[in-house]
Design an enzyme around this catalytic site. Structure first.
Site: not given
Ligand SMILES: *[C@@H]1O[C@H](CO)[C@@H](O)[C@H](O)[C@H]1NC(C)=O
Ligand SMILES: *[C@@H]1O[C@H](CO)[C@@H](O)[C@H](O)[C@H]1NC(C)=O
Ligand SMILES: *[C@@H]1O[C@H](CO)[C@@H](O)[C@H](O)[C@H]1NC(C)=O
Length: 319
Positions: A136, A141
């Site tokens: 990943e 983020e």
């Molecule tokens: C988005 O989805 C992933 C898992 O599929 C997760 O790890 C991640 O934290 C999520 N982040 C948000 C912002 O939804």
């Protein structure tokens, strides 16, 4: 006795060994406006990170204007109108996943605005199922309007970054990318530029995130909208780019302690926005500007989420 001749020899050798041909990449995928939304699928799934969110399908997103496209804009947002039933589902939002898979190459994101607000947890990242077997890469983020963006890798055990000697402007917060340790914190690099995240990012009109992935490294760059150092080819979204001219990346993940092709496979690009959950919720109390509890705040204050949206100028991939 040997020191001087050896050093001299090494200098001569390295000047011969220095790369003489620049690596130029050509545009393969150009996502702008509606073509950006069309290049992604709407994932109406339960948030695996337990957020106070309801990821909606395409029909619902379009009907409620949670996704919107014009010639040069693609907007993705969360609902900012509904007070939620505490016993019901979370706040409507979208999770987009690219239809195409990518591996090596360069991807540039022109982002005018990113979601902000207490309880928000937005992300622009790449991965593929089954997680975390093919790794990943988190480009953008964070949670709760934290001060800086984090660029982070998460991998199977066996991939780490050296504690020093990385040529980057960001600061490593964890060196081991192994998801099984440090509560799956991954090997994150903090981009110590306030304009890299949240309200200051938006106040500047956003900017550009870009990453380059080869079999030897992953590099991430960030330029705020008005940075003098943004390469003209990035600003213009040119048909070719040459990362040799982009300067020092904000994050550098090399291969001295990580066999990149072994830990990173073909990835899809994901754009999602959740609330609270495993990260934003668990640290919510550390943000004095954020009132009450995360879930109560998200349930009861729809108007607090009018700024909880992404506005993309483009996403371009180069190979
Ligand atoms: C988005 O989805 C992933 C898992 O599929 C997760 O790890 C991640 O934290 C999520 N982040 C948000 C912002 O939804
Ligand atoms: C949908 O969202 C876009 C982008 O924010 C906005 O410009 C447009 O006016 C909205 N449309 C409606 C019908 O609310
Ligand atoms: C770091 O990277 C930049 C940009 O590629 C380069 O100009 C610089 O020489 C590098 N510095 C070191 C110490 O390798």
């Amino acid at each position: 006795m040997f020191a001087i001749p050896c050093a001299a020899a090494a200098l001569v050798f390295s000047s011969f060994a220095a790369p003489v041909t620049a690596v130029s990449y050509s545009l393969t995928d150009n996502y702008v406006g509606q073509s950006l939304l069309d290049a992604f699928s709407y994932m109406a799934i339960d948030d695996p990170t337990h957020g106070r969110v309801k990821y909606v399908d395409k029909a619902t997103a379009v009907a409620n204007n949670l996704t919107f496209a014009s010639n040069d804009r693609a907007v993705l947002r969360a609902d900012s109108t509904k007070v939620l039933n505490p016993a019901g589902v979370g706040r409507d939002s979208v999770r987009l996943q690219s239809n195409k898979e990518f591996s090596t190459g360069v991807t540039v994101f022109d982002i005018r605005h990113m979601p902000q607000g207490c309880g928000t947890w937005p992300a622009v990242w790449t991965y593929a199922e089954p997680w975390p077997n093919v790794g990943e890469v988190d480009i953008l983020e964070g949670v709760n309007d934290m001060p800086y963006n984090h660029a982070t890798l998460h991998t199977l055990p066996g991939c780490a970054m050296p504690a020093s000697g990385r040529n980057m402007t960001g600061v490593s917060v964890q060196d081991n990318c192994d998801w099984t340790i440090n509560g799956n914190a991954g090997c994150g690099v903090e981009i110590r530029n306030p304009a890299s995240y949240g309200p200051p990012f938006n106040a500047a009109g956003g900017g550009w995130y870009a990453f380059e992935r080869t079999t030897a490294f992953i590099k991430v760059w960030f330029w705020s909208r008005n940075d003098a150092s943004v390469p003209a080819e990035v600003r213009a979204g040119s048909a070719t780019v040459n990362t040799d001219s982009w300067g020092t990346p904000v994050a550098y993940f090399g291969n001295t302690l990580c066999d990149i092709p072994r830990f990173f496979g073909n990835h899809r690009i994901i754009i999602n926005l959740t609330f609270c959950g495993d990260w934003a919720g668990s640290v919510y109390g550390n943000y004095p500007a954020c009132p009450g509890t995360c879930v109560d705040y998200v349930n009861n204050n729809p108007a607090a989420f009018t700024e909880a949206y992404f506005d993309f100028g483009f996403i371009k991939h180069y190979d």
